[in-house]
Design an enzyme around this catalytic site. Structure first.
Site, PDB file in Angstrom:
ATOM      1  N   ARG A 241       0.854  -1.178   0.000  1.00 24.33           N
ATOM      2  CA  ARG A 241       0.000   0.000   0.000  1.00 24.33           C
ATOM      3  C   ARG A 241       0.893   1.232   0.000  1.00 24.33           C
ATOM      4  O   ARG A 241       1.899   1.278   0.725  1.00 24.33           O
ATOM      5  CB  ARG A 241      -0.905   0.027   1.249  1.00 24.33           C
ATOM      6  CG  ARG A 241      -2.057  -0.962   1.216  1.00 24.33           C
ATOM      7  CD  ARG A 241      -3.085  -0.619   0.142  1.00 24.33           C
ATOM      8  NE  ARG A 241      -4.215  -1.538   0.166  1.00 24.33           N
ATOM      9  CZ  ARG A 241      -4.299  -2.654  -0.569  1.00 24.33           C
ATOM     10  NH1 ARG A 241      -3.332  -2.983  -1.388  1.00 24.33           N
ATOM     11  NH2 ARG A 241      -5.362  -3.432  -0.487  1.00 24.33           N
ATOM     12  N   GLU A 270      -4.130   7.471  -5.070  1.00 25.80           N
ATOM     13  CA  GLU A 270      -4.315   6.756  -6.343  1.00 25.80           C
ATOM     14  C   GLU A 270      -5.599   7.228  -6.994  1.00 25.80           C
ATOM     15  O   GLU A 270      -6.637   7.251  -6.324  1.00 25.80           O
ATOM     16  CB  GLU A 270      -4.355   5.246  -6.089  1.00 25.80           C
ATOM     17  CG  GLU A 270      -3.014   4.722  -5.578  1.00 25.80           C
ATOM     18  CD  GLU A 270      -3.012   3.221  -5.308  1.00 25.80           C
ATOM     19  OE1 GLU A 270      -4.022   2.546  -5.586  1.00 25.80           O
ATOM     20  OE2 GLU A 270      -1.993   2.728  -4.806  1.00 25.80           O
ATOM     21  N   HIS A 289      -1.188   0.165  -9.748  1.00 28.64           N
ATOM     22  CA  HIS A 289      -1.789  -0.783  -8.787  1.00 28.64           C
ATOM     23  C   HIS A 289      -2.357  -2.018  -9.499  1.00 28.64           C
ATOM     24  O   HIS A 289      -3.569  -2.278  -9.460  1.00 28.64           O
ATOM     25  CB  HIS A 289      -2.868  -0.089  -7.935  1.00 28.64           C
ATOM     26  CG  HIS A 289      -3.088  -0.788  -6.621  1.00 28.64           C
ATOM     27  ND1 HIS A 289      -3.456  -0.140  -5.468  1.00 28.64           N
ATOM     28  CD2 HIS A 289      -2.999  -2.099  -6.284  1.00 28.64           C
ATOM     29  CE1 HIS A 289      -3.581  -1.015  -4.484  1.00 28.64           C
ATOM     30  NE2 HIS A 289      -3.313  -2.218  -4.956  1.00 28.64           N
TER      31      HIS A 289
HETATM   32  C1  GLV Z   1      -4.892  -5.328  -3.823  1.00 29.10           C
HETATM   33  O1  GLV Z   1      -4.199  -4.379  -3.622  1.00 29.10           O
HETATM   34  C2  GLV Z   1      -5.367  -6.215  -2.800  1.00 29.10           C
HETATM   35  O2  GLV Z   1      -5.278  -5.878  -1.605  1.00 29.10           O
HETATM   36  O3  GLV Z   1      -5.884  -7.290  -3.149  1.00 29.10           O
END
Ligand code: GLV
Length: 333
Positions: A241, A270, A289
């Site tokens: 994250r 984001e 991401h």
């Molecule tokens: C993606 O970032 C997840 O947490 O699955």
């Protein structure tokens, strides 16, 4: 007497297999646009009658939303991380929260490796250069990067994904360090990883890869001080994250050459704002991401989320319950 199927709101279209299952078991409404989340007002309006919510990381599920959804029984997140959900607030209201662990482990580990290799060998920079028309000849000193094989890899967070990253490192003959608040003697023996406190890991690693959930304890775990401990040749990879890293401090360290590079799939905000200094830096490889974004894995995640949802709406304990504390109180209540 026919019992009408439970009403569900789905905050983004899911792969077909998951949509079919939803259609069999629920009366659902879906936000049809793939590329943007439903606006907050829309979300609040749609959950007002819903018994189930299928959501992504982009939906903030907090006390306000839960209070706007008095009939809600389950929030089914299509992701393993759930820092967008106020789990305590859900538990207090007897709302079950589920996630999709396990199915995305290997795909996310692949992505961490893709970023690590790309940053080490300057792949994205090289791609831009090759396309630019500036390439003149084979050069001895062109785009010199860092060797991955034989280097030291520091893994911050040795959970499922961190361990999968460690397994891949064996093929590169790497020395492996890990830092985690929980010591893992089983994995130390299986994977040949050595425990190090964060400071030693940062000082000794050539590559540092982050695999922690986002919690108050991990927010800005890697800040100015930690970046200063890293080698000037080190490369930082983050597929967890964004807020685990102080992004302004990282951009500053990359600009000054205090560390050599970064591979980032996640950001403090984001999408990353267009004026973010990271966007100007050639020694940062950036992706939007997409850690778990393979066709197979995203399909499995969506299907699993629907299975969690349907189980909960049937009154069964969902397989991937984040807040088991909500289960007995709901049954009793
Ligand atoms: C993606 O970032 C997840 O947490 O699955």
């Amino acid at each position: 007497m026919t019992v009408s199927p439970p009403r569900v709101y789905v905050s983004r279209p899911l792969p077909a297999a998951a949509m079919e299952r939803l259609a069999r078991h629920t009366d659902f409404e879906v936000w049809e646009r793939q590329e943007v989340p439903p606006p907050r007002e829309e979300l609040l309006r749609r959950v007002a009658r819903a018994e189930g919510l299928v959501c992504l990381l982009t939906e903030r599920v907090d006390a306000e939303l839960l209070d706007a959804a008095p009939r809600l029984r389950v929030v089914s997140q299509v992701a393993v991380g759930f820092d967008n959900i106020d789990v305590a607030a859900a538990t207090a209201r007897g709302v079950l929260v589920t996630n999709t662990p396990g199915v995305l482990t290997e795909t996310t580990a692949d992505c961490a490796w893709a970023l690590l290799l790309a940053a080490a060998r300057r792949i994205a920079e090289g791609d831009r250069y090759t396309r630019s028309g500036r390439w003149r000849s084979w050069e001895l000193q062109l785009f010199l990067g860092r060797d991955v094989h034989g280097a030291t890899l520091g893994i911050v967070g040795l959970g499922r994904i961190g361990a999968a990253v460690a397994r891949r490192a064996r093929g590169f003959d790497m020395r492996l360090l890990y830092y985690d608040p929980v010591r893992r003697p089983d994995l130390e023996a299986e994977l040949g990883v050595e425990f190090a406190d964060l400071e030693r890991l940062l000082r000794e690693s050539d590559f540092i890869t982050i695999h922690t959930p986002l919690t108050p304890e991990t927010t800005h775990l890697i800040g100015r001080r930690e970046l200063a401990l890293m080698k000037p040749t080190a490369i930082l990879v983050n597929t967890s994250r964004g807020p685990v890293v102080d992004q302004a401090a990282l951009a500053d360290a990359l600009r000054r050459g205090a560390i050599a590079g970064a591979g980032l799939d996640v950001f403090e905000a984001e999408p990353i704002p267009p004026d973010d200094p990271l966007l100007e830096l050639d020694n940062a490889v950036l992706t939007p991401h997409i850690g778990s974004a393979s066709v197979a894995t995203r399909t499995r995640m969506a299907t699993m989320a629907v299975e969690n949802l349907v189980a909960a709406l049937r009154g069964e304990r969902p397989p991937n319950l984040v807040n088991p504390e909500a289960w007995p109180s709901r049954r009793g209540g």
